[in-house]
Each structure stands twice: as structure tokens, then as C-alpha cells.
Write a protein that holds these residues in place. Structure first.
Motif, PDB file in Angstrom:
ATOM      1  N   ALA A  28       9.135  15.579 -10.528  1.00  0.00           N
ATOM      2  CA  ALA A  28       7.812  15.391  -9.923  1.00  0.00           C
ATOM      3  C   ALA A  28       7.782  14.224  -8.942  1.00  0.00           C
ATOM      4  CB  ALA A  28       6.775  15.160 -11.019  1.00  0.00           C
ATOM      5  N   ALA A  29       6.929  14.358  -7.933  1.00  0.00           N
ATOM      6  CA  ALA A  29       6.627  13.250  -7.035  1.00  0.00           C
ATOM      7  C   ALA A  29       5.848  12.211  -7.838  1.00  0.00           C
ATOM      8  CB  ALA A  29       5.808  13.746  -5.853  1.00  0.00           C
ATOM      9  N   ARG A  30       5.893  10.971  -7.382  1.00  0.00           N
ATOM     10  CA  ARG A  30       5.204   9.877  -8.079  1.00  0.00           C
ATOM     11  C   ARG A  30       4.233   9.209  -7.120  1.00  0.00           C
ATOM     12  NH1 ARG A  30       6.184   6.247 -12.531  1.00  0.00           N
ATOM     13  NH2 ARG A  30       5.312   4.204 -12.051  1.00  0.00           N
ATOM     14  N   ILE A  31       3.101   8.771  -7.670  1.00  0.00           N
ATOM     15  CA  ILE A  31       2.127   8.032  -6.868  1.00  0.00           C
ATOM     16  C   ILE A  31       1.765   6.748  -7.611  1.00  0.00           C
ATOM     17  CG2 ILE A  31       0.158   9.343  -7.765  1.00  0.00           C
ATOM     18  CD1 ILE A  31      -1.011   9.148  -4.850  1.00  0.00           C
ATOM     19  N   ASP A  32       1.927   5.621  -6.910  1.00  0.00           N
ATOM     20  CA  ASP A  32       1.636   4.295  -7.466  1.00  0.00           C
ATOM     21  C   ASP A  32       0.484   3.660  -6.700  1.00  0.00           C
ATOM     22  OD1 ASP A  32       3.760   3.614  -9.549  1.00  0.00           O
ATOM     23  OD2 ASP A  32       4.991   4.347  -7.892  1.00  0.00           O
ATOM     24  N   LEU A  50      -6.133  11.997  -4.903  1.00  0.00           N
ATOM     25  CA  LEU A  50      -5.641  10.649  -5.180  1.00  0.00           C
ATOM     26  C   LEU A  50      -5.023  10.096  -3.911  1.00  0.00           C
ATOM     27  CD1 LEU A  50      -3.831  11.280  -8.591  1.00  0.00           C
ATOM     28  CD2 LEU A  50      -6.159  10.434  -8.224  1.00  0.00           C
ATOM     29  N   VAL A  51      -5.191   8.802  -3.697  1.00  0.00           N
ATOM     30  CA  VAL A  51      -4.592   8.116  -2.563  1.00  0.00           C
ATOM     31  C   VAL A  51      -3.725   7.003  -3.127  1.00  0.00           C
ATOM     32  CG1 VAL A  51      -5.045   6.761  -0.487  1.00  0.00           C
ATOM     33  CG2 VAL A  51      -6.589   8.608  -1.123  1.00  0.00           C
ATOM     34  N   GLY A  52      -2.471   6.930  -2.666  1.00  0.00           N
ATOM     35  CA  GLY A  52      -1.588   5.878  -3.150  1.00  0.00           C
ATOM     36  C   GLY A  52      -0.227   5.933  -2.490  1.00  0.00           C
ATOM     37  N   LYS A  53       0.665   5.079  -2.956  1.00  0.00           N
ATOM     38  CA  LYS A  53       2.030   4.995  -2.428  1.00  0.00           C
ATOM     39  C   LYS A  53       2.906   6.030  -3.126  1.00  0.00           C
ATOM     40  CE  LYS A  53       1.625   0.084  -1.600  1.00  0.00           C
ATOM     41  NZ  LYS A  53       2.056  -1.245  -2.069  1.00  0.00           N
ATOM     42  N   GLY A  95      -6.976   0.225  -9.331  1.00  0.00           N
ATOM     43  CA  GLY A  95      -7.962  -0.548 -10.078  1.00  0.00           C
ATOM     44  C   GLY A  95      -9.355  -0.548  -9.486  1.00  0.00           C
ATOM     45  N   SER A  96      -9.539   0.079  -8.334  1.00  0.00           N
ATOM     46  CA  SER A  96     -10.876   0.107  -7.742  1.00  0.00           C
ATOM     47  C   SER A  96     -11.682   1.267  -8.314  1.00  0.00           C
ATOM     48  CB  SER A  96     -10.785   0.221  -6.216  1.00  0.00           C
ATOM     49  OG  SER A  96     -10.217   1.453  -5.859  1.00  0.00           O
ATOM     50  N   GLU A  97     -12.970   1.243  -8.028  1.00  0.00           N
ATOM     51  CA  GLU A  97     -13.831   2.334  -8.474  1.00  0.00           C
ATOM     52  C   GLU A  97     -13.566   3.574  -7.633  1.00  0.00           C
ATOM     53  OE1 GLU A  97     -17.938   1.365  -8.849  1.00  0.00           O
ATOM     54  OE2 GLU A  97     -17.503  -0.616  -9.664  1.00  0.00           O
ATOM     55  N   ILE A  98     -14.042   4.706  -8.106  1.00  0.00           N
ATOM     56  CA  ILE A  98     -13.869   5.961  -7.368  1.00  0.00           C
ATOM     57  C   ILE A  98     -14.626   5.879  -6.046  1.00  0.00           C
ATOM     58  CG2 ILE A  98     -14.363   8.439  -7.358  1.00  0.00           C
ATOM     59  CD1 ILE A  98     -14.018   8.416 -10.374  1.00  0.00           C
TER      60      ILE A  98
END
Length: 105
Positions: A28-32, A50-53, A95-98
Motif C-alpha cells: 500500500a501507498a502511505r500518507i503521513d 486526505l491530504v498529506g505527504k 493534527g488539525s481539524e477537518i
């Protein structure tokens, strides 16, 4: 098997309480540093992405900040998520809100 058929098979297994296989998790791809985003989908309803690295994605460079496609299933323990196209391993959340992208609630 088409992406649509794979998604249907996966959702059926999740409804039975099954988890993705160890092989699927390894590939699987990973998102951090991810955060959820709620926006209007193509059909006018609300969707969550989802938005991330990203890392280990076949078409996106490691470390690039990317938005996933629509989330179809989110593990209750936030270890993984299933989008229309793939399984994602979830690293640490940002860690931020939606974020609600331009929506009037």
C-alpha cells in the motif's frame, strides 16, 4: 479484475469485519502528516479525502503533498483507509481539524 470490482470485493470484506491482508498492507501507498478534507464531490454530495505527504505510491514522488481520491472506507483505529483506487496506510495525522472546503454548513 477492474478497480470497481476490487473496491466492491474489499468493501464486502470490511463489512464482514475483515482487514486488508498483510500483503496488501505491505504494497500500500502511505500518507503521513495527513489531514481530512471535506468538499463537494462531482455529483454534488460531500466527499472526504486526505491530504498529506505520500510515499510508496506508483505515480507520485515520495514526500510530495498530495490529495487522495474519495475515501470509501476508513479504519476505525485510523491505521488505513480505502479510496476508490487504492489502499492507503495512515501514518501520523497532521493534527488539525477537518477542513471544510468552501462549504456552507
Amino acid at each position: 479484475m477492474s478497480l470497481k470490482e476490487e473496491l466492491g470485493t474489499d468493501i464486502e470484506s470490511y463489512l464482514r469485519g475483515e482487514q486488508p491482508s498483510q500483503d496488501a498492507m505491505t504494497k500500500a501507498a502511505r500518507i503521513d502528516d495527513w489531514a481530512p478534507l471535506i468538499s463537494r464531490g462531482l455529483r454534488g454530495g460531500y466527499v472526504m479525502t486526505l491530504v498529506g505527504k505520500v510515499s510508496n505510491h506508483p505515480a507520485v514522488a515520495d514526500g510530495k503533498v498530495t490529495e487522495t481520491s474519495e475515501i470509501c472506507w476508513l479504519d476505525r483505529e485510523r491505521r488505513w483507509a480505502r479510496t476508490r483506487s487504492r489502499l492507503w496506510l495512515l501514518g501520523e495525522p497532521e493534527g488539525s481539524e477537518i477542513a471544510v472546503d468552501g462549504l456552507e454548513l
